[in-house]
Each structure stands twice: as C-alpha cells, then as structure tokens.
Design a protein around this motif. Sequence first.
Motif, PDB file in Angstrom:
ATOM      1  N   LEU A  93     -37.273 -71.455   2.758  1.00  0.00           N
ATOM      2  CA  LEU A  93     -37.252 -70.053   2.354  1.00  0.00           C
ATOM      3  C   LEU A  93     -37.295 -69.103   3.539  1.00  0.00           C
ATOM      4  CD1 LEU A  93     -39.652 -70.111  -0.726  1.00  0.00           C
ATOM      5  CD2 LEU A  93     -37.162 -69.945  -0.750  1.00  0.00           C
ATOM      6  N   VAL A  94     -38.114 -69.418   4.548  1.00  0.00           N
ATOM      7  CA  VAL A  94     -38.325 -68.458   5.632  1.00  0.00           C
ATOM      8  C   VAL A  94     -37.781 -68.938   6.977  1.00  0.00           C
ATOM      9  CG1 VAL A  94     -40.336 -67.465   4.517  1.00  0.00           C
ATOM     10  CG2 VAL A  94     -40.642 -69.337   6.124  1.00  0.00           C
ATOM     11  N   GLY A  95     -37.521 -70.233   7.133  1.00  0.00           N
ATOM     12  CA  GLY A  95     -36.921 -70.733   8.354  1.00  0.00           C
ATOM     13  C   GLY A  95     -37.892 -70.999   9.488  1.00  0.00           C
ATOM     14  N   SER A  96     -38.936 -70.193   9.602  1.00  0.00           N
ATOM     15  CA  SER A  96     -39.859 -70.325  10.726  1.00  0.00           C
ATOM     16  C   SER A  96     -40.795 -71.520  10.534  1.00  0.00           C
ATOM     17  CB  SER A  96     -40.702 -69.054  10.858  1.00  0.00           C
ATOM     18  OG  SER A  96     -41.813 -69.280  11.706  1.00  0.00           O
ATOM     19  N   PRO A  97     -40.863 -72.443  11.508  1.00  0.00           N
ATOM     20  CA  PRO A  97     -41.794 -73.574  11.379  1.00  0.00           C
ATOM     21  C   PRO A  97     -43.255 -73.132  11.389  1.00  0.00           C
ATOM     22  CG  PRO A  97     -40.762 -73.560  13.551  1.00  0.00           C
ATOM     23  CD  PRO A  97     -40.049 -72.541  12.733  1.00  0.00           C
ATOM     24  N   VAL A  98     -43.558 -72.044  12.104  1.00  0.00           N
ATOM     25  CA  VAL A  98     -44.936 -71.541  12.126  1.00  0.00           C
ATOM     26  C   VAL A  98     -45.334 -71.034  10.738  1.00  0.00           C
ATOM     27  CG1 VAL A  98     -46.493 -69.810  13.113  1.00  0.00           C
ATOM     28  CG2 VAL A  98     -44.803 -70.958  14.564  1.00  0.00           C
ATOM     29  N   ALA A  99     -44.442 -70.255  10.123  1.00  0.00           N
ATOM     30  CA  ALA A  99     -44.718 -69.747   8.775  1.00  0.00           C
ATOM     31  C   ALA A  99     -44.837 -70.901   7.778  1.00  0.00           C
ATOM     32  CB  ALA A  99     -43.612 -68.790   8.345  1.00  0.00           C
ATOM     33  N   ASP A 157     -57.064 -89.396  -2.830  1.00  0.00           N
ATOM     34  CA  ASP A 157     -56.933 -87.954  -3.057  1.00  0.00           C
ATOM     35  C   ASP A 157     -56.528 -87.236  -1.774  1.00  0.00           C
ATOM     36  OD1 ASP A 157     -57.509 -88.166  -5.690  1.00  0.00           O
ATOM     37  OD2 ASP A 157     -59.582 -87.498  -5.547  1.00  0.00           O
ATOM     38  N   PHE A 158     -57.144 -87.629  -0.657  1.00  0.00           N
ATOM     39  CA  PHE A 158     -56.816 -86.975   0.613  1.00  0.00           C
ATOM     40  C   PHE A 158     -55.353 -87.209   0.984  1.00  0.00           C
ATOM     41  CE2 PHE A 158     -56.514 -87.104   5.293  1.00  0.00           C
ATOM     42  CZ  PHE A 158     -56.845 -85.782   5.561  1.00  0.00           C
ATOM     43  N   ALA A 159     -54.869 -88.420   0.756  1.00  0.00           N
ATOM     44  CA  ALA A 159     -53.464 -88.716   1.058  1.00  0.00           C
ATOM     45  C   ALA A 159     -52.533 -87.860   0.212  1.00  0.00           C
ATOM     46  CB  ALA A 159     -53.185 -90.206   0.820  1.00  0.00           C
ATOM     47  N   HIS A 160     -52.899 -87.658  -1.057  1.00  0.00           N
ATOM     48  CA  HIS A 160     -52.069 -86.807  -1.917  1.00  0.00           C
ATOM     49  C   HIS A 160     -52.156 -85.344  -1.486  1.00  0.00           C
ATOM     50  CE1 HIS A 160     -51.688 -90.291  -4.596  1.00  0.00           C
ATOM     51  NE2 HIS A 160     -50.675 -89.635  -5.137  1.00  0.00           N
ATOM     52  N   LEU A 161     -53.318 -84.909  -1.003  1.00  0.00           N
ATOM     53  CA  LEU A 161     -53.450 -83.534  -0.524  1.00  0.00           C
ATOM     54  C   LEU A 161     -52.530 -83.306   0.671  1.00  0.00           C
ATOM     55  CD1 LEU A 161     -55.097 -80.889  -0.938  1.00  0.00           C
ATOM     56  CD2 LEU A 161     -56.630 -81.717   0.850  1.00  0.00           C
ATOM     57  N   VAL A 162     -52.503 -84.274   1.592  1.00  0.00           N
ATOM     58  CA  VAL A 162     -51.608 -84.171   2.753  1.00  0.00           C
ATOM     59  C   VAL A 162     -50.148 -84.213   2.300  1.00  0.00           C
ATOM     60  CG1 VAL A 162     -50.856 -85.319   4.870  1.00  0.00           C
ATOM     61  CG2 VAL A 162     -53.300 -85.173   4.323  1.00  0.00           C
ATOM     62  N   TRP A 163     -49.853 -85.095   1.353  1.00  0.00           N
ATOM     63  CA  TRP A 163     -48.493 -85.219   0.831  1.00  0.00           C
ATOM     64  C   TRP A 163     -48.023 -83.916   0.200  1.00  0.00           C
ATOM     65  CZ3 TRP A 163     -44.280 -87.798   1.401  1.00  0.00           C
ATOM     66  CH2 TRP A 163     -43.326 -87.898   0.394  1.00  0.00           C
ATOM     67  N   GLY A 164     -48.880 -83.280  -0.564  1.00  0.00           N
ATOM     68  CA  GLY A 164     -48.526 -81.985  -1.151  1.00  0.00           C
ATOM     69  C   GLY A 164     -48.312 -80.926  -0.083  1.00  0.00           C
ATOM     70  N   GLY A 165     -49.130 -80.959   0.976  1.00  0.00           N
ATOM     71  CA  GLY A 165     -48.960 -80.015   2.075  1.00  0.00           C
ATOM     72  C   GLY A 165     -47.620 -80.188   2.775  1.00  0.00           C
ATOM     73  N   VAL A 166     -47.190 -81.441   2.934  1.00  0.00           N
ATOM     74  CA  VAL A 166     -45.881 -81.707   3.537  1.00  0.00           C
ATOM     75  C   VAL A 166     -44.775 -81.127   2.663  1.00  0.00           C
ATOM     76  CG1 VAL A 166     -44.245 -83.521   4.176  1.00  0.00           C
ATOM     77  CG2 VAL A 166     -46.663 -83.763   4.768  1.00  0.00           C
ATOM     78  N   GLY A 167     -44.898 -81.305   1.351  1.00  0.00           N
ATOM     79  CA  GLY A 167     -43.910 -80.735   0.432  1.00  0.00           C
ATOM     80  C   GLY A 167     -43.856 -79.228   0.524  1.00  0.00           C
ATOM     81  N   MET A 168     -45.034 -78.584   0.611  1.00  0.00           N
ATOM     82  CA  MET A 168     -45.051 -77.129   0.721  1.00  0.00           C
ATOM     83  C   MET A 168     -44.450 -76.670   2.047  1.00  0.00           C
ATOM     84  SD  MET A 168     -45.631 -74.400  -0.855  1.00  0.00           S
ATOM     85  CE  MET A 168     -46.606 -74.922  -2.260  1.00  0.00           C
ATOM     86  N   PHE A 169     -44.651 -77.449   3.107  1.00  0.00           N
ATOM     87  CA  PHE A 169     -44.026 -77.129   4.384  1.00  0.00           C
ATOM     88  C   PHE A 169     -42.509 -77.097   4.250  1.00  0.00           C
ATOM     89  CE2 PHE A 169     -41.914 -78.527   8.250  1.00  0.00           C
ATOM     90  CZ  PHE A 169     -42.428 -77.668   9.209  1.00  0.00           C
ATOM     91  N   LEU A 170     -41.946 -78.098   3.577  1.00  0.00           N
ATOM     92  CA  LEU A 170     -40.492 -78.166   3.425  1.00  0.00           C
ATOM     93  C   LEU A 170     -39.960 -77.017   2.575  1.00  0.00           C
ATOM     94  CD1 LEU A 170     -40.067 -82.017   2.898  1.00  0.00           C
ATOM     95  CD2 LEU A 170     -39.653 -80.695   4.987  1.00  0.00           C
ATOM     96  N   VAL A 171     -40.713 -76.653   1.539  1.00  0.00           N
ATOM     97  CA  VAL A 171     -40.290 -75.531   0.692  1.00  0.00           C
ATOM     98  C   VAL A 171     -40.273 -74.238   1.498  1.00  0.00           C
ATOM     99  CG1 VAL A 171     -40.917 -74.104  -1.292  1.00  0.00           C
ATOM    100  CG2 VAL A 171     -41.083 -76.587  -1.445  1.00  0.00           C
ATOM    101  N   ALA A 172     -41.361 -73.988   2.231  1.00  0.00           N
ATOM    102  CA  ALA A 172     -41.452 -72.754   3.018  1.00  0.00           C
ATOM    103  C   ALA A 172     -40.427 -72.735   4.138  1.00  0.00           C
ATOM    104  CB  ALA A 172     -42.861 -72.615   3.587  1.00  0.00           C
ATOM    105  N   ARG A 173     -40.155 -73.884   4.728  1.00  0.00           N
ATOM    106  CA  ARG A 173     -39.153 -73.970   5.801  1.00  0.00           C
ATOM    107  C   ARG A 173     -37.784 -73.548   5.275  1.00  0.00           C
ATOM    108  NH1 ARG A 173     -37.277 -73.864  10.318  1.00  0.00           N
ATOM    109  NH2 ARG A 173     -37.199 -75.521  11.863  1.00  0.00           N
TER     110      ARG A 173
END
Length: 246
Positions: free
Chosen positions: A21-27, A3-19
């Motif tokens: 849309l907004v361009g900023s790595p911090v955002a 479960d933890f690995a999937h939670l991290v995996w989902g977070g990586v996916g959300m990082f790519l989506v936000a990157r």
Amino acid sequence: WQDFAHLVWGGVGMFLVARRLVGSPVAACVAALAWSLAGYNTSQWTAGLRMVAGAWVPWAAVGHLALLDSLRPGSRRWPMGAVKAALPTAFGLLVGEVFVAMMGVGFALATTAAAEVLERRRDPARARFRTRWLGVFALAPALAAGVAAVAFVPAHALKGSTERAAPLSRADAEGSSLHPARLVELVAPDSMGNSEGFQPAARWIAEPRLGGTPVSHSLYLGASVVALALAAFGRRRTLAWVLGAL
C-alpha cells in the motif's frame, strides 16, 4: 511458543500488506509492529485459538491482493490467485474461529479495494477493475468453506446431541456480547469492566448495569499503537486517514 510463532507470522503478513500500500519498508515495519503489539492481539493469548486464527487475517489480505494481480489482462493465473486468496481463510476456519475468518475476508476485501484506488492514482493507465472479476473474488471464500468442510460437517452432525443445539439463554448471550459503549476502551482500558467485574467509569459513560464479561479482556489499542499511528499524520497525507478508517 505456538502462539508467539503465529503472532510473528501475522506481523509478517501485515508487513507485506503495508509494503504493497505505501511502498516504504520503514512504514511497513511500523504497521507490522503496530499489529503485533496491539492490545487486542496480545489479549488473545488468553483465548488460545483466537491468536492462531487471527494470525491469518493479514494473510487473507495478502492472498486477495495476489488474486487481484492474477486477474490483470494478459494473465491466466487467476485459478492460482483464487487458491492464494482462499487458503488463509481456510486455515482460520479449520482452527474453528468462524467469525475471525469472516472478519479476515472483510479486511481483505477492504484492503484490496484501497490498493486498487491507490494504484489507479499512481498509474492512470492501469487496467480498470472489471465487474466480472467479482465472481472470482466470490469463489475464494467458497473454496475456503469447501476445504473447512472436513471439520465443520462432522461438527454440525454432532451438534444436535449437545446443548449447543438450543439457543443461548438471554443471560449467556448478553454476558458474551460486546456492547457498543465498550469502544471507549480503545483509549480507556477496562473502563467499561473487565473479567474481575471492575467498572470504574461505567456509571458515567453508559447504563449503570452494563456488566458482564467482555469476550476479550480489553479492547485497548495499546500505547505503542497510539504512538506509532500518530507518526503517520505528520505529513498531512490523505492516505493516513484512509488507512486509519479501514
């Protein structure tokens, strides 16, 4: 650990989506943390498969954005783009969480539409979205369903010999449903009741008999998510309101 690995995996996916849309790595990091720390996601650890399936929701958006790029004039890679869009949904379906996979497709389409609008604003010369591309976007979930058929066809064949062949009783259906009033729990955790039957505010907020166990222990967003989201509104940017609505 799975479960933890999937939670991290989902977070990586959300990082790519936000990157995208907004361009900023911090955002993008803020978006990934908000997704990973959200009360809904953390509550899914108790539900097992929903955590595994939910991790593919951000990746469905990543795949659909890749499909959008593959349809641009001059590119002939749309078949690979369709595969990229289909695979995350197929994985969610193979886990057995049909509704989570469906929500992933909805989130992906909304995110793709937002990306198209934002990128057109940044570059007015960008090629417009063409109506015929909708057929390729429809192909992606069809491919996903075809891949998942290896799990669903046998299950459907066996359904007739189980109690699931009959409709749910009204008591079971109401007990497993999520009443709209429970949206109050986004800011007031467990105020509408939890798995132990504790309902401190139900008699004031909604009908006195709004009992039953929610599918998830709580809809609470989490204090971390509220704090992170509020930071996005500091510059009075329209984008923050658009993403918040999505």
